[in-house]
Design an enzyme around this catalytic site. Structure first.
Site, PDB file in Angstrom:
ATOM      1  N   HIS A  20      -6.080   1.638   4.014  1.00 40.86           N
ATOM      2  CA  HIS A  20      -6.851   0.805   4.951  1.00 40.86           C
ATOM      3  C   HIS A  20      -7.105   1.644   6.201  1.00 40.86           C
ATOM      4  O   HIS A  20      -6.164   1.959   6.926  1.00 40.86           O
ATOM      5  CB  HIS A  20      -6.054  -0.452   5.323  1.00 40.86           C
ATOM      6  CG  HIS A  20      -5.672  -1.298   4.147  1.00 40.86           C
ATOM      7  ND1 HIS A  20      -6.454  -2.342   3.693  1.00 40.86           N
ATOM      8  CD2 HIS A  20      -4.595  -1.262   3.331  1.00 40.86           C
ATOM      9  CE1 HIS A  20      -5.865  -2.916   2.653  1.00 40.86           C
ATOM     10  NE2 HIS A  20      -4.734  -2.274   2.403  1.00 40.86           N
ATOM     11  N   HIS A  58      -1.317  -0.929  11.863  1.00 43.28           N
ATOM     12  CA  HIS A  58      -1.519  -2.037  12.800  1.00 43.28           C
ATOM     13  C   HIS A  58      -1.141  -1.539  14.182  1.00 43.28           C
ATOM     14  O   HIS A  58      -0.049  -0.994  14.379  1.00 43.28           O
ATOM     15  CB  HIS A  58      -0.654  -3.246  12.435  1.00 43.28           C
ATOM     16  CG  HIS A  58      -1.057  -3.896  11.148  1.00 43.28           C
ATOM     17  ND1 HIS A  58      -2.235  -4.606  11.018  1.00 43.28           N
ATOM     18  CD2 HIS A  58      -0.465  -3.917   9.938  1.00 43.28           C
ATOM     19  CE1 HIS A  58      -2.331  -5.052   9.769  1.00 43.28           C
ATOM     20  NE2 HIS A  58      -1.278  -4.646   9.092  1.00 43.28           N
ATOM     21  N   HIS A  65      -0.126  -1.914  -5.764  1.00 37.80           N
ATOM     22  CA  HIS A  65       1.240  -2.032  -5.198  1.00 37.80           C
ATOM     23  C   HIS A  65       2.158  -2.983  -5.967  1.00 37.80           C
ATOM     24  O   HIS A  65       2.658  -3.951  -5.415  1.00 37.80           O
ATOM     25  CB  HIS A  65       1.192  -2.409  -3.719  1.00 37.80           C
ATOM     26  CG  HIS A  65       0.225  -3.482  -3.307  1.00 37.80           C
ATOM     27  ND1 HIS A  65       0.095  -4.661  -3.978  1.00 37.80           N
ATOM     28  CD2 HIS A  65      -0.657  -3.531  -2.277  1.00 37.80           C
ATOM     29  CE1 HIS A  65      -0.824  -5.385  -3.379  1.00 37.80           C
ATOM     30  NE2 HIS A  65      -1.297  -4.728  -2.355  1.00 37.80           N
ATOM     31  N   ASP A 119      -0.976   2.086   0.088  1.00 38.22           N
ATOM     32  CA  ASP A 119      -1.330   0.888   0.848  1.00 38.22           C
ATOM     33  C   ASP A 119      -1.165   1.170   2.347  1.00 38.22           C
ATOM     34  O   ASP A 119      -0.650   0.341   3.096  1.00 38.22           O
ATOM     35  CB  ASP A 119      -0.499  -0.323   0.404  1.00 38.22           C
ATOM     36  CG  ASP A 119      -0.995  -1.625   1.032  1.00 38.22           C
ATOM     37  OD1 ASP A 119      -2.123  -1.638   1.567  1.00 38.22           O
ATOM     38  OD2 ASP A 119      -0.245  -2.620   1.003  1.00 38.22           O
ATOM     39  N   ASN A 164     -11.156  -4.936   2.831  1.00 34.99           N
ATOM     40  CA  ASN A 164     -10.831  -6.054   3.740  1.00 34.99           C
ATOM     41  C   ASN A 164     -11.013  -5.644   5.194  1.00 34.99           C
ATOM     42  O   ASN A 164     -10.122  -5.780   6.030  1.00 34.99           O
ATOM     43  CB  ASN A 164      -9.409  -6.583   3.481  1.00 34.99           C
ATOM     44  CG  ASN A 164      -8.341  -5.519   3.631  1.00 34.99           C
ATOM     45  OD1 ASN A 164      -8.623  -4.329   3.524  1.00 34.99           O
ATOM     46  ND2 ASN A 164      -7.114  -5.938   3.888  1.00 34.99           N
ATOM     47  N   ASN A 174       2.929  -7.066   2.353  1.00 35.23           N
ATOM     48  CA  ASN A 174       2.629  -7.886   1.178  1.00 35.23           C
ATOM     49  C   ASN A 174       2.116  -7.002   0.051  1.00 35.23           C
ATOM     50  O   ASN A 174       1.153  -6.269   0.281  1.00 35.23           O
ATOM     51  CB  ASN A 174       1.546  -8.919   1.502  1.00 35.23           C
ATOM     52  CG  ASN A 174       1.990  -9.899   2.566  1.00 35.23           C
ATOM     53  OD1 ASN A 174       3.171 -10.096   2.806  1.00 35.23           O
ATOM     54  ND2 ASN A 174       1.019 -10.512   3.231  1.00 35.23           N
ATOM     55  N   ARG A 180      -9.366   0.617   8.469  1.00 33.29           N
ATOM     56  CA  ARG A 180      -9.694  -0.377   9.511  1.00 33.29           C
ATOM     57  C   ARG A 180     -11.075  -0.212  10.110  1.00 33.29           C
ATOM     58  O   ARG A 180     -11.303  -0.612  11.269  1.00 33.29           O
ATOM     59  CB  ARG A 180      -8.639  -0.340  10.629  1.00 33.29           C
ATOM     60  CG  ARG A 180      -7.195  -0.513  10.155  1.00 33.29           C
ATOM     61  CD  ARG A 180      -6.952  -1.834   9.481  1.00 33.29           C
ATOM     62  NE  ARG A 180      -5.533  -2.047   9.173  1.00 33.29           N
ATOM     63  CZ  ARG A 180      -5.098  -2.756   8.142  1.00 33.29           C
ATOM     64  NH1 ARG A 180      -5.957  -3.328   7.304  1.00 33.29           N
ATOM     65  NH2 ARG A 180      -3.813  -2.921   7.940  1.00 33.29           N
ATOM     66  N   ASP A 224      -8.500  -6.959  -2.206  1.00 30.23           N
ATOM     67  CA  ASP A 224      -7.173  -6.645  -1.655  1.00 30.23           C
ATOM     68  C   ASP A 224      -6.963  -7.204  -0.255  1.00 30.23           C
ATOM     69  O   ASP A 224      -7.866  -7.239   0.573  1.00 30.23           O
ATOM     70  CB  ASP A 224      -6.906  -5.146  -1.619  1.00 30.23           C
ATOM     71  CG  ASP A 224      -5.498  -4.874  -1.108  1.00 30.23           C
ATOM     72  OD1 ASP A 224      -4.566  -5.531  -1.588  1.00 30.23           O
ATOM     73  OD2 ASP A 224      -5.343  -4.047  -0.200  1.00 30.23           O
TER      74      ASP A 224
HETATM   75 ZN   LIG Z   1      -2.722  -5.518  -1.111  1.00 35.01          ZN
END
Ligand SMILES: [Zn+2]
Length: 437
Positions: free
Chosen positions: A68, A315, A238, A311, A100, A284, A70, A157
């Site tokens: 990710h 953040h 994952h 993954d 996402n 998660n 972002r 995801d």
């Molecule tokens: Zn995921």
């Protein structure tokens, strides 16, 4: 004749099952973005640039098929430049970003937009796209149009595709789209609603609602049966629970087109680490039980699991400073992936170097349909190459990593094995542990 680039005096890892021990030192000559020659050490022509690989392995560049970055939407946590810089430092030459983002990646226009934002960064960035419009889980996205735009990995995801009929239709669509795969975040949303960490002793002690293992097992079970019925290609993101892994392993034996990845954190950490790690230990699917960790470690060695993917979920510190219940889930990891797997599995003698190359490079490239990475170090292969020093030990400091976020579960840990150089399409992007300008 002067070569463009030569990697000198490193060892090659022979493919698993090959007779060649791969112990002899070689020079790898790179021209025009490809490997032009592999010769005994000392026999390469003079070069405009050399990278020293003595006491190190010369491997195909690593491939991380779940990150990710972002972008767009949360670039204070990560952006394409910082994400790709971390990848390069971690020896990762190709990444697949998850859809996402805000807005989500669910149309060819969005695919083109994010790929344009990734132009020129020191890692080959591919994008996945959402299975459903807006990742809302209600109507299929235009998978054929996304496929024509170059997408091979489809996933919602962050969220699980819960609806049976939608999942069946998505899997059926991959039969008409060669190389496409449906990747699932396998957690039944109804079963994990309000859940913070693994449903177990630690959640009970902390008075937190849990995310049960059965939420993963039930989705993997359903999806495998849908893949079996449709002939579609299915990949578990994952995977975290031993029982889900056993379902995957049995389905593979039955000939179902299923693969699964595991994160470094699920290979090392358990729910018992959550209190020590605080909000960094929240992700998660959650960190599970020590029994799961032991089973997954066996599974990534014996082939029940196919690939390691991080993954990588940055953040911004302000988000992770919230209480455990409110903090967003996820850990960073693209820069530390190879060193964690090497330390924990190869240096400890559980995994061979050849299997290491398979799980961090060859297999993930194949799963995600990335044909110019994960290729053997041989004449004609694209020059996406990582030089990895198996004995260098280093201490992870979150602030020294390239990510714009600090949520590394490995901070303070001493790792064995480190990326020395990374070559992307024939060009050094990391040399001697430093990003190239
Ligand atoms: Zn995921």
């Amino acid at each position: 004749m002067t070569a463009e680039l030569v990697i000198t005096g490193g060892r090659l890892i022979a493919p698993a099952g090959s007779e060649d021990a791969g112990a002899a030192s070689v020079d790898v000559v790179i021209e025009g973005g490809h490997i032009a020659a592999v010769v005994p050490a000392g026999q390469a022509p003079a070069a405009r640039r050399t990278l020293d690989a003595s006491d190190a392995w010369i491997m195909p560049g690593f491939v991380d098929i779940q990150v990710h970055f972002r972008t767009p939407g949360a670039t204070d946590s990560e952006d394409m430049d910082s994400g790709a810089a971390g990848a390069a430092m971690g020896g990762v030459t190709a990444c697949v970003i998850m859809p996402n983002t805000n807005p989500p990646i669910d149309t060819p226009d969005m695919v083109n937009e994010v790929l344009a934002l990734a132009a020129g960064v020191p890692c080959d960035i591919r994008t996945s796209a959402a299975i459903t419009q807006g990742r809302a889980g209600e109507r299929l996205a235009d998978l054929a149009a996304l496929y024509d735009a170059g997408v091979r990995v489809f996933t919602d995801d962050g969220d699980c595709v819960a609806d049976d009929a939608l999942m069946e239709a998505a899997l059926a669509a991959t039969v008409r789209l060669p190389g496409a795969v449906i990747s699932q975040h396998a957690e039944n949303p109804a079963m994990v609603a309000g859940g913070v960490i693994n449903a177990g002793a630690v959640a009970e002690r902390l008075g937190l609602r849990g995310r049960p293992a059965e939420a993963e097992v039930s989705v993997v079970h359903r999806d495998i049966e849908l893949a079996r019925r449709t002939g579609g290609r299915y990949h578990v993101l994952h995977l975290s629970v031993a029982a889900a892994m056993y379902l995957v392993a049995r389905a593979k034996r039955d000939g179902v087109a299923v693969t699964a990845e595991v994160t470094p954190q699920h290979l090392v950490l358990s729910e018992d680490d959550v209190e020590r790690l605080g909000t960094t230990g929240k992700m998660n699917p959650p960190l599970r039980l020590a029994n799961d960790v032991a089973a997954l470690r066996r599974g990534i060695v014996d082939g029940s699991l196919d690939a390691v993917a991080t993954d990588h979920a940055p953040h911004h510190p302000s988000l992770k400073e919230r209480p455990l219940v409110d903090a967003p889930p996820g850990m960073i990891g693209v820069e530390t992936m190879a060193s964690v797997v090497w330390s924990e599995l190869v240096a400890s003698g559980q995994m061979t170097p050849a299997r290491f190359v398979e799980v961090v490079s060859t297999a993930p490239a194949r799963i995600a349909g990335i044909i110019d990475h994960g290729q053997p170090i041989a004449v004609g292969s694209p020059a996406n190459v990582t030089v990895f020093d198996p004995t260098e030990s280093w201490i992870v400091r979150a602030a020294d990593l390239q990510s714009r976020s600090l949520n590394s579960p490995w901070a303070g840990r001493t790792l064995t094995g480190r990326v020395r150089h990374t070559v992307l399409a024939g060009r050094p992007v990391v040399a001697n542990n430093d990003l190239c300008a």
